[in-house]
Structure formats: structure tokens, C-alpha cells
Design a protein around this motif. Structure first.
Motif, mmCIF file in Angstrom:
data_model
loop_
_atom_site.group_PDB
_atom_site.id
_atom_site.type_symbol
_atom_site.label_atom_id
_atom_site.label_comp_id
_atom_site.label_asym_id
_atom_site.label_seq_id
_atom_site.Cartn_x
_atom_site.Cartn_y
_atom_site.Cartn_z
ATOM 1 N N ALA A 1 0.846 -1.202 0.000
ATOM 2 C CA ALA A 1 0.000 0.000 0.000
ATOM 3 C C ALA A 1 0.882 1.254 0.000
ATOM 4 O O ALA A 1 0.599 2.218 -0.719
ATOM 5 C CB ALA A 1 -0.937 -0.008 1.199
ATOM 6 N N GLN A 2 1.951 1.242 0.795
ATOM 7 C CA GLN A 2 2.863 2.385 0.841
ATOM 8 C C GLN A 2 3.542 2.602 -0.507
ATOM 9 O O GLN A 2 3.802 3.738 -0.897
ATOM 10 C CB GLN A 2 3.923 2.182 1.930
ATOM 11 C CG GLN A 2 3.384 2.267 3.334
ATOM 12 C CD GLN A 2 2.768 3.623 3.628
ATOM 13 O OE1 GLN A 2 1.563 3.721 3.796
ATOM 14 N NE2 GLN A 2 3.553 4.656 3.693
ATOM 15 N N ALA A 3 3.825 1.522 -1.215
ATOM 16 C CA ALA A 3 4.473 1.606 -2.523
ATOM 17 C C ALA A 3 3.481 1.960 -3.634
ATOM 18 O O ALA A 3 3.880 2.149 -4.780
ATOM 19 C CB ALA A 3 5.172 0.281 -2.847
ATOM 20 N N GLY A 4 2.200 2.006 -3.300
ATOM 21 C CA GLY A 4 1.175 2.324 -4.294
ATOM 22 C C GLY A 4 0.843 1.161 -5.213
ATOM 23 O O GLY A 4 0.222 1.348 -6.250
ATOM 24 N N GLU A 5 1.219 -0.056 -4.811
ATOM 25 C CA GLU A 5 0.978 -1.226 -5.661
ATOM 26 C C GLU A 5 -0.392 -1.862 -5.432
ATOM 27 O O GLU A 5 -0.849 -2.643 -6.261
ATOM 28 C CB GLU A 5 2.094 -2.256 -5.447
ATOM 29 C CG GLU A 5 3.442 -1.734 -5.903
ATOM 30 C CD GLU A 5 4.549 -2.750 -5.715
ATOM 31 O OE1 GLU A 5 4.280 -3.968 -5.808
ATOM 32 O OE2 GLU A 5 5.695 -2.314 -5.469
ATOM 33 N N ILE A 6 -1.019 -1.557 -4.304
ATOM 34 C CA ILE A 6 -2.375 -2.048 -4.019
ATOM 35 C C ILE A 6 -3.176 -0.913 -3.397
ATOM 36 O O ILE A 6 -2.605 0.048 -2.882
ATOM 37 C CB ILE A 6 -2.395 -3.253 -3.042
ATOM 38 C CG1 ILE A 6 -1.819 -2.844 -1.677
ATOM 39 C CG2 ILE A 6 -1.715 -4.469 -3.619
ATOM 40 C CD1 ILE A 6 -2.058 -3.846 -0.565
ATOM 41 N N THR A 7 -4.489 -1.058 -3.450
ATOM 42 C CA THR A 7 -5.376 -0.193 -2.692
ATOM 43 C C THR A 7 -5.827 -1.012 -1.501
ATOM 44 O O THR A 7 -6.453 -2.067 -1.665
ATOM 45 C CB THR A 7 -6.594 0.238 -3.533
ATOM 46 O OG1 THR A 7 -6.130 0.942 -4.688
ATOM 47 C CG2 THR A 7 -7.529 1.120 -2.739
ATOM 48 N N LEU A 8 -5.470 -0.559 -0.305
ATOM 49 C CA LEU A 8 -5.838 -1.262 0.918
ATOM 50 C C LEU A 8 -7.154 -0.686 1.433
ATOM 51 O O LEU A 8 -7.268 0.524 1.642
ATOM 52 C CB LEU A 8 -4.742 -1.101 1.972
ATOM 53 C CG LEU A 8 -4.992 -1.771 3.319
ATOM 54 C CD1 LEU A 8 -5.152 -3.284 3.174
ATOM 55 C CD2 LEU A 8 -3.854 -1.442 4.277
ATOM 56 N N VAL A 9 -8.140 -1.565 1.619
ATOM 57 C CA VAL A 9 -9.472 -1.137 2.043
ATOM 58 C C VAL A 9 -9.832 -1.817 3.358
ATOM 59 O O VAL A 9 -9.862 -3.044 3.448
ATOM 60 C CB VAL A 9 -10.536 -1.460 0.965
ATOM 61 C CG1 VAL A 9 -11.921 -1.026 1.424
ATOM 62 C CG2 VAL A 9 -10.171 -0.812 -0.357
ATOM 63 N N ASP A 10 -10.095 -1.004 4.368
ATOM 64 C CA ASP A 10 -10.557 -1.487 5.661
ATOM 65 C C ASP A 10 -12.077 -1.544 5.597
ATOM 66 O O ASP A 10 -12.743 -0.515 5.487
ATOM 67 C CB ASP A 10 -10.097 -0.530 6.761
ATOM 68 C CG ASP A 10 -10.422 -1.018 8.167
ATOM 69 O OD1 ASP A 10 -11.248 -1.942 8.320
ATOM 70 O OD2 ASP A 10 -9.859 -0.452 9.110
#
Length: 157
Positions: A53-62
Motif C-alpha cells: 500500500a505504501q508503494a502504491g501497488e495495491i489499494t488497501l481497504v478497511d
């Protein structure tokens, strides 16, 4: 006039067995509802999810509820979308973009809801949904986001 004698019902073996069976059935239902469904979609540890998520490779959704976000905070860098929202897909598209092949990682408290939503989004046409099964609080899959000392942000409405 003599008072009528009040008899309490006898605790028979049959009543004890029925009570035990009802308790076992209730526990079985409770236990079953807390087990994540089996799926063959990708999984990430909380540490991997944070790094990607920090690298912008995924969208992290809570996908937890506002009450949970308020109580424990939210994963730093995540998007908060309550899975119960009737417009969940639209909110997800606003966060991750309209491409159903975009990588989206789902996190909840202990991995049960994220596994269920992984399957539901796959049925809705999303092809790159990733489960974070240890969740925020930990599960059999791992210690979780909080115990892993990953950054937690205060949730603001």
C-alpha cells in the motif's frame, strides 16, 4: 383453606439432554459464523499489505464498521469503506478506480469478513482481490496489524 402445593418441574434426563443439545447447536452456529470461508484468492500478511500500500501497488481497504475504526484506529494508508454500505462497489471504485482488475486488498478485524468480501467481489467481476486474513486484531493466520506494530491512524469522520 390449605395452600395448594406448588411443584417445580423435575429436571429429567431428557430435559438435560435437550438443553445440552441446544447449547451445542448454538455454539456450533456461533463457531461456524466466525470461520472464514475457504477461497483460493491471494493472501497477504499485514506487513506485506502495508508495504505494498505504501508503494502504491495495491489499494488497501478497511471494510470494518465506523465503530471499529473509532475503537482501534485504521491502517495507515488505507481507505475505509464499511462493507455494509449499499453503495460499496461505487465507493470502492472511487478509491481504487473503475478497473475491476486493479489490485485491491481487504482487511477487517480477524479475517472472516475480508474472506467473505473477497468472494463477493470476485463474483461481482473483480479479478485481483487480495485477502489480509490476519486482520487488524490477529487470527490463526498471524498476529495482525496492531500486534505487528504497523502504523495506525486515528479515524476521522
Amino acid at each position: 383453606m390449605p395452600e395448594a402445593e406448588v411443584q417445580s418441574p423435575k429436571l429429567t434426563r431428557r430435559l438435560m439432554l435437550l438443553g445440552g443439545a441446544a447449547a451445542a447447536a448454538g455454539y456450533g452456529y456461533w463457531w461456524h459464523r466466525r470461520q472464514p470461508p475457504v477461497h483460493d484468492h491471494p493472501r497477504l500478511t499485514a506487513t506485506e499489505a502495508f508495504a505494498l500500500a505504501q508503494a502504491g501497488e495495491i489499494t488497501l481497504v478497511d471494510i470494518r464498521t465506523p465503530r471499529e475504526w473509532r475503537a482501534s484506529g485504521v491502517p495507515a494508508g488505507s481507505h475505509q469503506i464499511d462493507m455494509r454500505r449499499p453503495d460499496f462497489i461505487e465507493a470502492l471504485q472511487a478509491a481504487a478506480g473503475p478497473d475491476p482488475a486493479a489490485p485491491v486488498a481487504l482487511i477487517c478485524a480477524r479475517g472472516v469478513r475480508s474472506a467473505r468480501m473477497t468472494l463477493a467481489l470476485a463474483e461481482a467481476g473483480y479479478s485481483n482481490v487480495i485477502d489480509v486474513p490476519e486482520g487488524m486484531l490477529g487470527s490463526g493466520a498471524g498476529p495482525g496489524w496492531i500486534a505487528g506494530n504497523l502504523p495506525v491512524a486515528r479515524w476521522t469522520e
